[in-house]
Design an enzyme around this catalytic site. Structure first.
Site, PDB file in Angstrom:
ATOM      1  N   CYS A  44      86.391  71.497 -91.808  1.00 42.88           N
ATOM      2  CA  CYS A  44      86.633  72.841 -92.338  1.00 42.88           C
ATOM      3  C   CYS A  44      87.808  72.846 -93.305  1.00 42.88           C
ATOM      4  CB  CYS A  44      86.876  73.792 -91.162  1.00 42.88           C
ATOM      5  SG  CYS A  44      87.512  75.405 -91.624  1.00 42.88           S
TER       6      CYS A  44
ATOM      7  N   CYS B   4      90.539  75.395 -92.477  1.00 45.38           N
ATOM      8  CA  CYS B   4      91.275  74.944 -91.283  1.00 45.38           C
ATOM      9  C   CYS B   4      92.353  73.939 -91.681  1.00 45.38           C
ATOM     10  CB  CYS B   4      90.333  74.299 -90.275  1.00 45.38           C
ATOM     11  SG  CYS B   4      89.057  75.395 -89.616  1.00 45.38           S
TER      12      CYS B   4
END
Length: 147
Positions: A69, A72
């Site tokens: 991600c 993230c």
């Protein structure tokens, strides 16, 4: 002196009783003698997550994330900075949703990163999306009624 609170050791997972007034005094674990607060988020698997959520008497902020991600990865250093600013008032955990799919399913994590704030073993707030450290700290403090 106030009632003692329970703090889970980030190293050995022992549950320590501690006077609330001593949180800022760099307390150490009674079992392993390591610092109870490291100003760093803790990586958590299902067992560690369960113990920290259930046994810590301070709020616990969890970052549900995944290695693939992009947002993230962008938020990770901000989450680490937030740990420096929020500890010892709040414990910060990171849960990799790919390695801990049981937790992702249990908490119905639909997008990542997702932040979930727990107090007394229950989720009290949730926020999806990446945030910088300042916004993250402000969000946590607003949820906890602090400034």
């Amino acid at each position: 002196m106030s009632e003692p609170i329970h703090i889970v050791c980030p190293q050995c997972e022992a549950v320590n009783r501690l006077a609330l007034e001593r949180l800022r005094d760099a307390p150490v674990c009674g079992k392993c003698a390591q610092a109870l607060f490291t100003a760093k988020p803790l990586e958590a698997d299902s067992a560690r997550f369960g113990k920290h959520i259930a046994r810590n008497d301070i709020p616990v902020l969890v970052d549900f994330w995944a290695e693939w991600c992009g947002p993230c990865k962008m938020m990770a250093p901000h989450f680490a900075q937030a740990a420096q600013r929020l500890e010892p008032r709040v414990r910060l955990l990171k849960v990799d949703t790919e390695r801990n799919q049981d937790l992702a399913a249990r908490f119905a994590i639909r997008s990542i990163p997702t932040l979930a704030l727990f107090r007394g073993g229950s989720e009290i707030a949730r926020q999806a999306g990446a945030m910088d450290a300042g916004r993250l700290v402000a969000w946590v403090e607003s949820q906890l009624g602090q400034s």
